[in-house]
Design a protein around this motif. Structure first.
Motif, PDB file in Angstrom:
ATOM      1  N   LYS A  38       0.817  -1.222   0.000  1.00 15.64           N
ATOM      2  CA  LYS A  38       0.000   0.000   0.000  1.00 15.64           C
ATOM      3  C   LYS A  38       0.849   1.270   0.000  1.00 15.64           C
ATOM      4  CE  LYS A  38      -4.075  -1.999   0.617  1.00 15.64           C
ATOM      5  NZ  LYS A  38      -4.758  -2.380  -0.568  1.00 15.64           N
ATOM      6  N   LYS A  39       2.147   1.167   0.344  1.00 14.25           N
ATOM      7  CA  LYS A  39       3.016   2.335   0.423  1.00 14.25           C
ATOM      8  C   LYS A  39       3.910   2.485  -0.807  1.00 14.25           C
ATOM      9  CE  LYS A  39       3.188   2.182   5.428  1.00 14.25           C
ATOM     10  NZ  LYS A  39       4.040   2.043   6.605  1.00 14.25           N
ATOM     11  N   ALA A  40       3.756   1.603  -1.787  1.00 15.64           N
ATOM     12  CA  ALA A  40       4.612   1.663  -2.982  1.00 15.64           C
ATOM     13  C   ALA A  40       3.775   1.418  -4.232  1.00 15.64           C
ATOM     14  CB  ALA A  40       5.716   0.616  -2.895  1.00 15.64           C
ATOM     15  N   THR A  41       4.109   2.105  -5.293  1.00 20.01           N
ATOM     16  CA  THR A  41       3.423   1.924  -6.567  1.00 20.01           C
ATOM     17  C   THR A  41       4.410   2.169  -7.698  1.00 20.01           C
ATOM     18  OG1 THR A  41       1.361   2.741  -5.608  1.00 20.01           O
ATOM     19  CG2 THR A  41       1.468   2.654  -7.984  1.00 20.01           C
ATOM     20  N   LEU A  42       4.324   1.359  -8.733  1.00 20.08           N
ATOM     21  CA  LEU A  42       5.106   1.565  -9.952  1.00 20.08           C
ATOM     22  C   LEU A  42       4.145   1.994 -11.044  1.00 20.08           C
ATOM     23  CD1 LEU A  42       7.377  -1.620  -9.910  1.00 20.08           C
ATOM     24  CD2 LEU A  42       8.074   0.730  -9.450  1.00 20.08           C
ATOM     25  N   PHE A  43       4.522   3.013 -11.793  1.00 24.31           N
ATOM     26  CA  PHE A  43       3.703   3.498 -12.889  1.00 24.31           C
ATOM     27  C   PHE A  43       4.464   3.349 -14.201  1.00 24.31           C
ATOM     28  CE2 PHE A  43       2.011   5.817  -9.255  1.00 24.31           C
ATOM     29  CZ  PHE A  43       0.647   5.665  -9.448  1.00 24.31           C
ATOM     30  N   LEU A  44       3.724   3.173 -15.270  1.00 20.51           N
ATOM     31  CA  LEU A  44       4.277   3.134 -16.616  1.00 20.51           C
ATOM     32  C   LEU A  44       3.664   4.263 -17.416  1.00 20.51           C
ATOM     33  CD1 LEU A  44       4.130  -0.656 -17.530  1.00 20.51           C
ATOM     34  CD2 LEU A  44       6.141   0.678 -16.975  1.00 20.51           C
ATOM     35  N   SER A  45       4.487   4.863 -18.244  1.00 16.45           N
ATOM     36  CA  SER A  45       4.007   5.882 -19.167  1.00 16.45           C
ATOM     37  C   SER A  45       3.953   5.238 -20.549  1.00 16.45           C
ATOM     38  CB  SER A  45       4.957   7.073 -19.169  1.00 16.45           C
ATOM     39  OG  SER A  45       4.548   7.997 -20.134  1.00 16.45           O
ATOM     40  N   LEU A  46       2.813   5.285 -21.174  1.00 18.32           N
ATOM     41  CA  LEU A  46       2.619   4.692 -22.495  1.00 18.32           C
ATOM     42  C   LEU A  46       2.440   5.806 -23.513  1.00 18.32           C
ATOM     43  CD1 LEU A  46      -0.019   2.076 -21.367  1.00 18.32           C
ATOM     44  CD2 LEU A  46       2.432   1.706 -21.602  1.00 18.32           C
ATOM     45  N   ILE A  47       3.037   5.622 -24.665  1.00 18.05           N
ATOM     46  CA  ILE A  47       2.919   6.604 -25.743  1.00 18.05           C
ATOM     47  C   ILE A  47       2.216   5.959 -26.926  1.00 18.05           C
ATOM     48  CG2 ILE A  47       4.166   8.119 -27.326  1.00 18.05           C
ATOM     49  CD1 ILE A  47       6.498   8.034 -25.288  1.00 18.05           C
ATOM     50  N   HIS A  48       1.137   6.564 -27.356  1.00  8.65           N
ATOM     51  CA  HIS A  48       0.414   6.118 -28.547  1.00  8.65           C
ATOM     52  C   HIS A  48       0.663   7.142 -29.649  1.00  8.65           C
ATOM     53  CE1 HIS A  48      -2.015   2.836 -26.792  1.00  8.65           C
ATOM     54  NE2 HIS A  48      -1.717   3.484 -25.669  1.00  8.65           N
ATOM     55  N   ILE A  49       1.269   6.678 -30.720  1.00 12.46           N
ATOM     56  CA  ILE A  49       1.592   7.574 -31.855  1.00 12.46           C
ATOM     57  C   ILE A  49       0.505   7.486 -32.910  1.00 12.46           C
ATOM     58  CG2 ILE A  49       3.272   8.091 -33.630  1.00 12.46           C
ATOM     59  CD1 ILE A  49       5.391   6.912 -31.754  1.00 12.46           C
TER      60      ILE A  49
END
Length: 66
Positions: A55-66
């Protein structure tokens, strides 16, 4: 071009390892006397699982749609 940010999940393990490997390589190049290459994947699977369930950690991804 559109950018999306989402929480990473267990299915993103390979992609996350590739990202961590790139960051690790930059650290090794900048500070070779401190950092060295790991003998396995960039991060163990339980690291990703813990970040996903903690609950104290999160990983995020950034996605790029061209």
């Amino acid at each position: 071009m559109e950018f999306f940010i989402r929480e990473a999940n267990q299915g993103d393990y390979e992609a996350l390892c590739a990202i961590f490997a790139e960051a690790d390589a930059m650290h090794r190049e900048a500070l070779p006397h401190i950092f060295r290459e790991a003998a396995g994947p960039a991060r163990p699977k339980d690291f990703i699982l813990k970040a996903h369930t903690d609950k104290k950690a999160t990983l995020f991804l950034s996605l790029i749609h061209i």
